[in-house]
Design an enzyme around this catalytic site. Sequence first.
Site, PDB file in Angstrom:
ATOM      1  N   CYS A 165       0.830  -1.217   0.000  1.00 60.46           N
ATOM      2  CA  CYS A 165       0.000   0.000   0.000  1.00 60.46           C
ATOM      3  C   CYS A 165       0.862   1.264   0.000  1.00 60.46           C
ATOM      4  O   CYS A 165       1.480   1.592  -0.998  1.00 60.46           O
ATOM      5  CB  CYS A 165      -0.999  -0.043   1.154  1.00 60.46           C
ATOM      6  SG  CYS A 165      -2.332   1.162   0.947  1.00 60.46           S
ATOM      7  N   HIS A 192      -3.508  -5.179   0.789  1.00 60.94           N
ATOM      8  CA  HIS A 192      -2.964  -5.502   2.120  1.00 60.94           C
ATOM      9  C   HIS A 192      -2.966  -7.018   2.360  1.00 60.94           C
ATOM     10  O   HIS A 192      -3.842  -7.530   3.070  1.00 60.94           O
ATOM     11  CB  HIS A 192      -3.788  -4.813   3.212  1.00 60.94           C
ATOM     12  CG  HIS A 192      -3.547  -3.346   3.320  1.00 60.94           C
ATOM     13  ND1 HIS A 192      -2.551  -2.798   4.101  1.00 60.94           N
ATOM     14  CD2 HIS A 192      -4.166  -2.300   2.718  1.00 60.94           C
ATOM     15  CE1 HIS A 192      -2.573  -1.474   3.996  1.00 60.94           C
ATOM     16  NE2 HIS A 192      -3.556  -1.148   3.161  1.00 60.94           N
ATOM     17  N   GLU A 210      -1.165  -8.672   4.311  1.00 66.58           N
ATOM     18  CA  GLU A 210      -0.948  -8.990   5.734  1.00 66.58           C
ATOM     19  C   GLU A 210      -2.276  -9.130   6.482  1.00 66.58           C
ATOM     20  O   GLU A 210      -2.334  -9.784   7.511  1.00 66.58           O
ATOM     21  CB  GLU A 210      -0.027  -7.940   6.388  1.00 66.58           C
ATOM     22  CG  GLU A 210      -0.678  -6.643   6.828  1.00 66.58           C
ATOM     23  CD  GLU A 210      -0.957  -5.651   5.696  1.00 66.58           C
ATOM     24  OE1 GLU A 210      -0.880  -6.035   4.513  1.00 66.58           O
ATOM     25  OE2 GLU A 210      -1.282  -4.479   6.007  1.00 66.58           O
TER      26      GLU A 210
END
Length: 248
Positions: free
Chosen positions: A119, A222, A224
Amino acid sequence: MKKPIIAITSDSLLEPSPIINLNLADFAPRNCKEAIITAGGIPLILPFPPDISMAEEFAEVHVNLFDGLILPGGPDVDPTLYGEEPIPELGGTAYQRDAYEIALVKAAVKAGKAVFGICRGLQLANVAFGGSLYQDLKAQNPNVRLKHSQIAYGAHPTHHVEFTVGSQLEKILGSTTSYVNSRHHQAVKEAAPNLKITAYAEDGIVEALESVEDNIVLVQWHPENMWQIQKEQLKLFEDLVKRASKED
Ligand code: MN
């Protein structure tokens, strides 16, 4: 085999938090830390200096502490760093973090370390190497047709991305498409000369950049937040660990 050290740059609380007795604090996303560990790396969190005159010094020392680097999400990149005045729709910025991360990603590439950007990390690396951004997609890009600032739960995928055939991302994820989350109001305008655009959303917004020569993979979404549910997203962290483990 020795596990590689994967550094994450940290964010910083701007307001005192009651959770930590009104102290200010530097921090990194826990799901990023856990993704590194699950992928076979040892995580290391790096703070940025309070004064931009120390950015180069911090970067020069820190670059010797890790094998791979994650530039995670965070505030907007200061537009003066790509030669623009701030428009009213620009979000919060963090000039000390910008200066440090720019110095660090340049030092990492110079030292042949593996880089993975998420990002803001993608946007920051693009600016570091000479690219530019839309400060705000809605205000500056009339072609936007998708919701890139999702209101849905952060881990939930909301739009598709399509990878360039033969790209690193196609190889890593084993597919020409991925269904990803989207929490960005900015995006790449001009890609830096060393970075290739290798993923787009359906409305033409850039969703990934990479450089095989510079050992860089950058994604606009994202992973994660996704890997515990959408298992294939862990492959991005496993790829970083693999790239960071290569002997030079
Ligand atoms: Mn998006």
